[in-house]
Scaffold this motif. Structure first.
Motif, mmCIF file in Angstrom:
data_model
loop_
_atom_site.group_PDB
_atom_site.id
_atom_site.type_symbol
_atom_site.label_atom_id
_atom_site.label_comp_id
_atom_site.label_asym_id
_atom_site.label_seq_id
_atom_site.Cartn_x
_atom_site.Cartn_y
_atom_site.Cartn_z
ATOM 1 N N LEU A 124 26.355 0.930 50.544
ATOM 2 C CA LEU A 124 26.239 -0.346 49.853
ATOM 3 C C LEU A 124 25.847 -1.451 50.830
ATOM 4 O O LEU A 124 26.124 -1.366 52.038
ATOM 5 C CB LEU A 124 27.572 -0.703 49.172
ATOM 6 C CG LEU A 124 28.079 0.266 48.106
ATOM 7 C CD1 LEU A 124 29.442 -0.194 47.583
ATOM 8 C CD2 LEU A 124 27.087 0.414 46.972
ATOM 9 N N ALA A 125 25.236 -2.484 50.313
ATOM 10 C CA ALA A 125 24.838 -3.621 51.147
ATOM 11 C C ALA A 125 26.068 -4.430 51.540
ATOM 12 O O ALA A 125 27.104 -4.415 50.850
ATOM 13 C CB ALA A 125 23.843 -4.495 50.388
ATOM 14 N N ASP A 126 25.957 -5.137 52.659
ATOM 15 C CA ASP A 126 27.038 -6.034 53.053
ATOM 16 C C ASP A 126 27.232 -7.108 51.971
ATOM 17 O O ASP A 126 26.286 -7.508 51.290
ATOM 18 C CB ASP A 126 26.709 -6.723 54.380
ATOM 19 C CG ASP A 126 26.784 -5.759 55.564
ATOM 20 O OD1 ASP A 126 27.243 -4.610 55.351
ATOM 21 O OD2 ASP A 126 26.376 -6.149 56.663
ATOM 22 N N GLY A 127 28.454 -7.528 51.822
ATOM 23 C CA GLY A 127 28.774 -8.494 50.776
ATOM 24 C C GLY A 127 29.426 -7.810 49.595
ATOM 25 O O GLY A 127 30.029 -6.733 49.718
ATOM 26 N N ASP A 128 29.313 -8.424 48.453
ATOM 27 C CA ASP A 128 30.007 -7.939 47.253
ATOM 28 C C ASP A 128 29.078 -7.154 46.339
ATOM 29 O O ASP A 128 27.944 -7.581 46.074
ATOM 30 C CB ASP A 128 30.598 -9.111 46.474
ATOM 31 C CG ASP A 128 31.737 -9.791 47.208
ATOM 32 O OD1 ASP A 128 32.269 -9.172 48.159
ATOM 33 O OD2 ASP A 128 32.088 -10.924 46.845
ATOM 34 N N THR A 129 29.562 -6.032 45.856
ATOM 35 C CA THR A 129 28.878 -5.223 44.845
ATOM 36 C C THR A 129 29.809 -5.071 43.651
ATOM 37 O O THR A 129 30.994 -4.750 43.819
ATOM 38 C CB THR A 129 28.498 -3.840 45.387
ATOM 39 O OG1 THR A 129 27.580 -3.987 46.479
ATOM 40 C CG2 THR A 129 27.848 -2.986 44.298
ATOM 41 N N ALA A 130 29.280 -5.292 42.453
ATOM 42 C CA ALA A 130 30.095 -5.197 41.240
ATOM 43 C C ALA A 130 29.969 -3.807 40.630
ATOM 44 O O ALA A 130 28.853 -3.307 40.419
ATOM 45 C CB ALA A 130 29.672 -6.247 40.224
ATOM 46 N N LEU A 131 31.090 -3.180 40.351
ATOM 47 C CA LEU A 131 31.150 -1.917 39.622
ATOM 48 C C LEU A 131 31.891 -2.152 38.309
ATOM 49 O O LEU A 131 32.730 -3.047 38.203
ATOM 50 C CB LEU A 131 31.871 -0.844 40.443
ATOM 51 C CG LEU A 131 31.295 -0.517 41.829
ATOM 52 C CD1 LEU A 131 32.132 0.570 42.498
ATOM 53 C CD2 LEU A 131 29.838 -0.093 41.737
#
Length: 819
Positions: A710-717
């Motif tokens: 995943l990319a740095d920062g926030d990812t929404a699941l």
């Protein structure tokens, strides 16, 4: 104009001569010569829907069809001019010539038909309006092969009470003895006193009037200002005793009993017990004197009402009344051609009584086509109220299953641009191939499998179809479907349901070796819904303002200026807040929760401006599906900034963190049974179970390899959980309670939940016990296959489910395969 004010103004002439018994309307206005009644004509039989469940002609068997005077009374500006003998006779003759062969048969005379009382306190017709007597008008209507209706309201007038008149047929009773003490108001307008129905003389008084109506040949009574409802739902006015008394009196005279106006849905079962029909919303008229009968906003606001009320109507209950269908003359209606057809379609698929409010002598060709299409009328008379697949979009699909396996499907474009509208067959309970018929065009338009596209549906336009399944197609029915017959004491939902739900999880990726830090975690309960969310349905004229710089959530708001404008949002949760601006330019609004008036709130602020103010909040809802609807009542503007939805937590945390400097798996515990987890999604795409994540009991484990990608920062699941079909069930607690379905097909399947509080369910097929199913389980799991039988002989069969043990039996869905 405020709808409540319209009653005060539109019925002002009611209070002018408040001398009628039981609040029946007051006649004023000019005299008119009654025409000679025409000889009884040979008229084609009314159109009866081929799908109708009964040929019974008793009141309430099917939605009634006809004409009502009230829209023209409002349009003319002087109501009494539209109920004179010559006017009524002209409408009767016009209906006979233009509409009667299509099934229209009622001529209903609304407010102001009488001008006094007789020596027994019973209403007497106006001699000015009916110089040859009202009986001559009634006889003329009957000679045309039609039925006639009158109007009344609850209570008894002060004059009749004070006169202490004898009650006809009850020598020991008088009108001075039947008023509730201390004296109380009986109706919205304050015309009459409340009657004390604990005194047997009160019922005899109502009986005396109903019997007189029966002797006159009256076939219908509209009973107005019924509470709870009619703008007052706090039980400070309560006309339920009046409703019961009139119901008993009218039933023995075979008189249709219709309740009005905007009744409180909390008492829907009571209205269904005692009446044949009931109004579900404010008047359809726009009160645009000599300009228009109605407008689009007054049609659009009926869609959310139909969404709330559809399941309460049907052949064995009564009918949801949408008020007059004013689509007969484009110069008069206040609607475009597309809007006129949309209104006619909504009335038809909702099985709402189809009574016209236009001047029938002035119908245009298009109006006659709309009102007499036999295939559309058949849908209405079949008595199968449709319901929406979803109200989250202005492009809506509504449907109703029919006993022959076909499905009536209407698409409505409530948006602002023309649109192609795709109907998923699965969404309307079908899997397989279907033949599609366009009912307005009266022609077959081909076959469909999987989905069907209605092209170029115009703004505020509609299409109406019948989907007829081919052999081998599966027809799925929800527990609310009219084809299911319940025996015993059943409750819809009542906390027994499980609603499909989802919850978001934020995955924060950082690197502590580079100074990054993990966010705080917690349990997520509040979901903020901005005013631009597609799930919010706006009715009326709304604008969208952005970049105001006034502290709005996400720097935008929706706003409306016209009273009656509304927004509606359906959500899953235990509570909701309405957050908006407060300002001196704003006023009052009514807030409805699940169709029930919850509060009237003020957004007025004398000085300054309040940003993101919570003006309404509720926290005590049962966890499940709910709908909030807010209606503008006063002020220059009403705004929506955002809604905050309180949801039951489905996850133990709302954040997980992944540190690239110390990689490790991330674990989330689900708080609903893991067997209900449909999957985990990212931007709408499902993650791979067993690869991106694994499930161990109630723990969902995201592997470090997936997290590292995943990319740095926030990812929404997004975690998605299954629920009962359409989020509802019927439940019974008494052994012996049963539900049955009669169908024509070769296989049947019963789907429903298992749960710790359930026991055994007996399954009968064509009267023979074929299985006893254990529906108890260690956990509450939805949409389980409980019973299945295939290889049935072609023809009609009946499956019957009976509660045998356990604390409760839940019924969710049944399906069958056409033969």
């Amino acid at each position: 104009m405020n709808t409540r004010n319209r009653h005060a103004l539109g019925r002002r002439w009611l209070a002018a001569l408040a001398v009628a018994a039981v609040g029946t309307t007051i006649g004023i206005g000019g005299a008119a010569a009654a025409a000679e009644p025409r000889a009884a004509a040979s008229t084609p039989a009314p159109a009866v829907a081929p799908m109708a469940t009964t040929d019974d002609d008793t009141p309430g068997a099917r939605p009634y069809m006809g004409w009502s005077s009230y829209s023209m009374q409002v349009y003319a500006g002087n109501g009494s001019t539209w109920i004179t003998a010559d006017r009524i006779i002209a409408q009767s003759d016009a209906m006979h010539d233009k509409l009667q062969s299509a099934g229209y048969e009622y001529i209903n005379i609304d407010a102001a038909w009488n001008d006094g009382v007789d020596e027994y306190g019973r209403p007497t017709p106006s001699s000015k309006l009916y110089p040859d007597g009202l009986q001559a008008v009634i006889d003329h209507i009957h000679a045309n092969g039609q039925k006639v209706g009158l109007y009344a309201i609850p209570g008894i007038s002060p004059q009749v009470y004070e006169a202490d008149l004898p009650i006809y047929g009850a020598p020991d009773c008088s009108t001075g003895d039947i008023v509730k003490q201390p004296i109380q108001q009986a109706d919205y307008w304050g015309i009459g006193y409340r009657i004390d129905f604990s005194n047997p003389c009160a019922q005899k008084y109502v009986d005396s009037i109903a019997d007189m109506f029966g002797e006159w040949g009256i076939d219908f009574l509209k009973f107005d200002s019924v509470t709870p409802g009619s703008g007052i739902s706090d039980l400070s006015l309560d006309a339920r005793d009046d409703v019961k008394a009139w119901s008993q009196a009218l039933e023995r005279n075979d008189i249709w009993f219709e309740l009005s106006w905007a009744l409180d849905i909390r008492y829907a079962d009571y209205w269904a017990q005692y009446a044949d029909g009931w109004r579900v919303e404010w008047d359809v008229e726009c009160y645009c004197e000599k300009t228009a009968l109605t407008n689009w906003n007054n049609i659009a606001r009926l869609f959310p009402r139909a969404t709330d009320w559809w399941r309460y109507a049907g052949p064995d209950r009564g009918w949801n009344d949408f008020d007059s269908l004013n689509v007969g003359n484009g110069k008069m209606d206040g609607l475009t051609k597309d809007e006129r057809r949309t209104a006619a379609t909504l009335w038809a698929v909702s099985a709402a009584p189809m009574y016209v409010g236009n001047d029938l002598t002035q119908l245009d060709d298009y109006g006659i086509q709309l009102l007499t299409n036999p295939e559309v009328i058949a849908v209405n008379q079949a008595g199968r109220p449709a319901h929406p697949v979803s109200t989250a979009s202005p492009q809506q699909t509504w449907y109703a299953a029919n006993p022959d396996g076909s499905v009536t499907v209407a698409v409505f474009n409530l948006g602002q641009t023309d649109a192609d509208m795709t109907v998923s067959l699965a969404d309307v309970g079908l899997s397989g191939s279907v033949k599609v018929r366009d009912l307005w065009a009266k022609k077959d338009v081909g076959k469909a499998e999987g989905s069907f596209v209605a092209t170029d549906v115009p703004v505020h336009g509609t299409r109406l179809f019948t989907f007829t399944p081919a052999k081998g197609t599966t027809v799925a029915l929800n527990d609310d479907d009219a084809q299911l017959t319940y025996e015993g004491a059943w409750t819809r939902n009542g906390g027994l349901e499980q609603v499909a739900a989802s919850q978001s999880l934020t995955v924060s990726v950082f690197d502590s070796s580079k100074g990054g830090a993990a966010p705080e975690t917690g349990s997520s309960r509040v979901v903020a819904v901005n005013d631009t969310d597609p799930g919010i349905a706006y009715s009326g004229n709304w604008g969208h303002s952005t970049g105001r710089g006034l502290g709005d959530y996400q720097d935008d708001v929706h706003y409306a200026e016209a009273d009656g404008s509304a927004f509606q949002y359906s959500f899953v949760g235990t509570g909701i807040d309405w957050i908006t601006e407060t300002h001196e330019s704003q006023g009052d609004a009514e807030v409805y929760i699940d169709g029930v008036l919850a509060a009237t709130v003020s957004t007025y602020q004398a000085e300054g401006r309040g940003a993101q103010q919570v003006v309404f909040s509720t926290r005590d809802l049962e966890n499940g599906s709910h709908t909030i609807r807010v209606v503008k009542k006063s002020g220059q503007f009403m705004l929506l900034d955002r809604l905050d939805v309180m949801q039951e937590s489905l996850l133990d945390v709302d954040h997980v963190a992944f540190d690239r400097a110390a990689p490790a798996d991330a674990i989330v515990h689900v708080l609903r049974d893991p067997g209900e987890l449909l999957g985990v999604y990212r931007e709408g795409a499902a993650l791979k179970s067993g690869t991106d994540y694994t499930i161990d009991g109630d723990a969902v484990v995201f592997g470090s390899a997936f997290l590292a990608a995943l990319a740095d920062g926030d990812t929404a699941l997004e975690f998605r959980f299954r629920g009962d079909v359409q989020g509802d069930v019927h439940g019974a607690k008494d052994d012996g309670a049963a539900v049955s379905l009669t169908f024509s097909g070769t296989a049947v399947t019963v789907t429903g939940p298992i749960a710790p509080d359930q026991g055994e369910m007996e399954v009968y097929l064509d009267g023979t016990l074929v299985d006893t199913v254990d529906v108890q389980g260690d956990a509450r799991l939805t949409q389980q296959k409980l019973f299945e039988k295939s290889g049935l002989k072609k023809g009609q069969h009946t499956v019957r489910l009976v509660k045998a043990s356990g604390d409760v039996l839940r019924v969710d869905a049944l399906s069958y395969v056409t033969g």
